[in-house]
Structures are given as structure tokens and as C-alpha cells.
Design a protein around this motif. Sequence first.
Motif, mmCIF file in Angstrom:
data_model
loop_
_atom_site.group_PDB
_atom_site.id
_atom_site.type_symbol
_atom_site.label_atom_id
_atom_site.label_comp_id
_atom_site.label_asym_id
_atom_site.label_seq_id
_atom_site.Cartn_x
_atom_site.Cartn_y
_atom_site.Cartn_z
ATOM 1 N N TRP A 42 0.968 -1.235 0.023
ATOM 2 C CA TRP A 42 -0.037 -0.015 0.044
ATOM 3 C C TRP A 42 1.007 1.238 0.018
ATOM 4 O O TRP A 42 0.442 2.315 -0.607
ATOM 5 C CB TRP A 42 -1.033 -0.146 1.048
ATOM 6 C CG TRP A 42 -1.888 1.164 1.332
ATOM 7 C CD1 TRP A 42 -3.002 1.265 0.599
ATOM 8 C CD2 TRP A 42 -1.751 2.311 1.931
ATOM 9 N NE1 TRP A 42 -3.489 2.538 0.873
ATOM 10 C CE2 TRP A 42 -2.914 3.290 1.706
ATOM 11 C CE3 TRP A 42 -0.608 3.076 2.830
ATOM 12 C CZ2 TRP A 42 -2.914 4.561 2.355
ATOM 13 C CZ3 TRP A 42 -0.987 4.116 3.410
ATOM 14 C CH2 TRP A 42 -2.068 4.881 3.088
ATOM 15 N N GLN A 46 1.354 4.774 -2.909
ATOM 16 C CA GLN A 46 1.396 6.188 -2.817
ATOM 17 C C GLN A 46 2.268 7.097 -3.618
ATOM 18 O O GLN A 46 3.270 6.634 -3.711
ATOM 19 C CB GLN A 46 1.717 6.469 -1.238
ATOM 20 C CG GLN A 46 1.000 5.553 -0.331
ATOM 21 C CD GLN A 46 -0.585 5.621 -0.601
ATOM 22 O OE1 GLN A 46 -1.075 6.541 -0.752
ATOM 23 N NE2 GLN A 46 -1.232 4.293 -0.835
ATOM 24 N N PRO A 47 1.580 8.264 -4.047
ATOM 25 C CA PRO A 47 0.434 8.770 -3.994
ATOM 26 C C PRO A 47 -0.679 7.724 -5.078
ATOM 27 O O PRO A 47 -0.082 7.507 -6.053
ATOM 28 C CB PRO A 47 -0.011 10.069 -4.381
ATOM 29 C CG PRO A 47 1.462 10.182 -5.383
ATOM 30 C CD PRO A 47 2.538 9.180 -4.919
ATOM 31 N N GLN A 48 -1.519 7.481 -4.454
ATOM 32 C CA GLN A 48 -2.636 6.726 -5.309
ATOM 33 C C GLN A 48 -3.289 7.745 -6.492
ATOM 34 O O GLN A 48 -3.393 8.988 -6.205
ATOM 35 C CB GLN A 48 -3.879 5.900 -4.728
ATOM 36 C CG GLN A 48 -3.204 4.580 -3.960
ATOM 37 C CD GLN A 48 -4.235 4.122 -3.044
ATOM 38 O OE1 GLN A 48 -4.535 4.822 -1.953
ATOM 39 N NE2 GLN A 48 -4.331 2.922 -2.969
#
Length: 371
Positions: A42, A46-48
Motif C-alpha cells: 500500500w 502512494q500517492p494513489q
Amino acid sequence: MAKRYEYLRFRLPTKQVSITPGVSDLLEKAEEEGIKTAWHRWLEQQPQCGFGLLGVCCRNCNMGPCRIDPFGYGPTRGTCGATADTIVARNLLRMIAAGAAAHSDHARDIVRVLRLLAEGRAPGYRITDSEKLRSVATSLGVPVEGRDDMEILKDVLPILEGEFGKPNEGPLKLLEALAPKKRVKVWEKLGVVPRAIDREICECMHRTHVGVDADPTSLLLHGVRTALSDGWSGSMMATLLSDILFGTPKPIKAVANLGVLKEESVNIVVHGHNPVLSMKVVEAAMSDEMLDYAKQFGARGVNVVGMCCTGNEILMRLGVPIAGNMLMQELAIITGAVEAMVVDYQCVMPAVVDVAGCYHLGSVLRRYLTL
Ligand code: SF4
């Protein structure tokens, strides 16, 4: 030993990652052993993507992919002319279709087990809650007086099988039988009473294709219709039939979290959503034969624990302890205490196979997944 993912602690201190006891320790262990988990992946994302977060990108046809600039500096329409509202509504509708399909296919599998049971082809299964079967049958207009369970089941099954797709129009039978009448009137007024589960899901895919439905309100109303087909038939059916097959849950006391793994036992984690497989794994693990077999190898016994929704199914019916939620699947393996993770479907991360391959249970899991 050098930490492979030092940046994790720097950017997101492990004590803030989860309030669940043990998670920080296991993330540290994962880092020391060079294993990535959902938390690490996850962070790497970043950044998504901002377009993805807003739902304003579309690849529903080959003139795309298209994306709308919500801040007014770029295109306000896709190649076909779809606006941001249309694209967002279409994307949401496809998400609803996927969710309804997942729940309802779960129901379809349980109907299939009952069909095999009714035909005498599922000797490992039986009707556990006859009262629930009779209650469902009565709601659906199937006579129960003076009849045995199998006779009733054989009349109930075609009605439930018809919920997925039936040739005639008209509402879903479970919704018609069980939903509050006043609420059904509201749905009728809005034109969102579902007809058949597969039909509503199929229509989601059709409407969202290029050049079909571009009206966001119309698209979202069909989303309501599809969600109702899931809630009042697909999911409802899965629950009712699981109760009939395995018993209706009652409040019980149980323990939870990764501490349910036992040092001196053969630990088996059952993970996924559907109890059809996991209930049988628990039954087998409790048998004298398995206990004797485990003892031959120096273990005290076989300890089956649950994970995610399959975990809930065996927790609420048998009191089997649950090791954690979906995010704990990799961490359970990282403890090093798990001999096998038996999965059915939904919420099973693809990465779990790689993590399993780092420990002694890898070959067992891989073999199961390729069956
Ligand atoms: Fe682009 Fe329209 Fe095709 Fe979507 S449907 S990819 S917005 S042209």
C-alpha cells in the motif's frame, strides 16, 4: 539483521499501523525476513491515482481510456461525450455488479450443494436446521405439513434456482416473501424491484457499455435494483441456506486474534467466505483419526482457526476461534506457526501464495489453489 523496509517505520510508525495486538511485531518480523505485506505494498502505491480515486477514468470501450479533469484544466468529456457524472455512475454500477455477483455466486454454490444433497449425491452434507427449511418453504408457498425435509427441499430448490434467472418477468421470490410490503411499494414506485439476480448484473454491464445508458440517475437507479437483488435474494439466500445446512448461529463466547494459533498443534487456517468447505475441514480435524495422525508426528492435536468471513461462519456456528480479518492473512503465515491455509474464495490476496512460499506451508497452499 538489517531491516529491508526501514522506510515503513520512518513514514508510518508500526505502532500506528493497526490497533490490533501483534500486528506491529509481525510487521517487524516480516521486514527482518524481507517479506512484503499489504501494508508495504500500500505504501508503494502512494500517492494513489487521483483520477482513480475520483472515479473519473473510463476504459469501457476501445476509443478510451479516457479521463476527465475535475479541476477544469483538461477534458471535461470522454471521446464518446460521457461527462464526469456519467463515468462515475457507470464505474459505480460496475462495482455494484461485481459485489452482487460475488455474494450471489456464493449463494449459487450453496444451492448447488443442496441440489446434490436432494439427489443423494452429497453424502457429506445433511439438513441440520429443519425448522429453518420449513420456515423458508412456507414463506415461498411450499406446503410443509406431513412432508419430510427432502420432499420440501425438492420443491424449494427450483424456486431458489429461478432467482438467478427465470424466463418470466416478476419480482424475486425471496424479496416478495420476506421484504416489508411498505418498502416494496417504494421500490415499485421507483421502478427498482429486481427481477432476477443474473439479469440485473448482466444489465449493469450492458448499460455501462459505450453508447447505452448515459443518464447518471438512471444508471444509479439500476444500481439500487441490482443491490436489492443481492441483498434480498443472493446474500439472503446464502445465509438462509447455510443455516439450513449447518445450523442457525446463536450467541456464543469465543476468542479471537492470532493468539489462537497453538505452538504444539498442527495449525490450519481456513480463509475466504463460503462455509461449504471450511465446515468439513473442521469436522475432519476434530476426528479421532486426524488426532491420532497428528500425534504420530509429535503434535498435541489439530487446531483449525478461522480467517475473514469463512472464519465468522465457523466461529458463529461451532465456536472455532478466529485468527483475524482479511488483513491478517499474510501475518498469520508470517508467525511461522501455520501448517496449511485452506482457502475458498473472496478476500484471498494473490500475494498470500508468495508469502506462503517463504514458509513450510507453501507447497500445500499452492497445490490447493491449482486444483
Ligand atoms: Fe472513453 Fe466513452 Fe469509451 Fe469510456 S465509453 S472509454 S468515456 S469513449
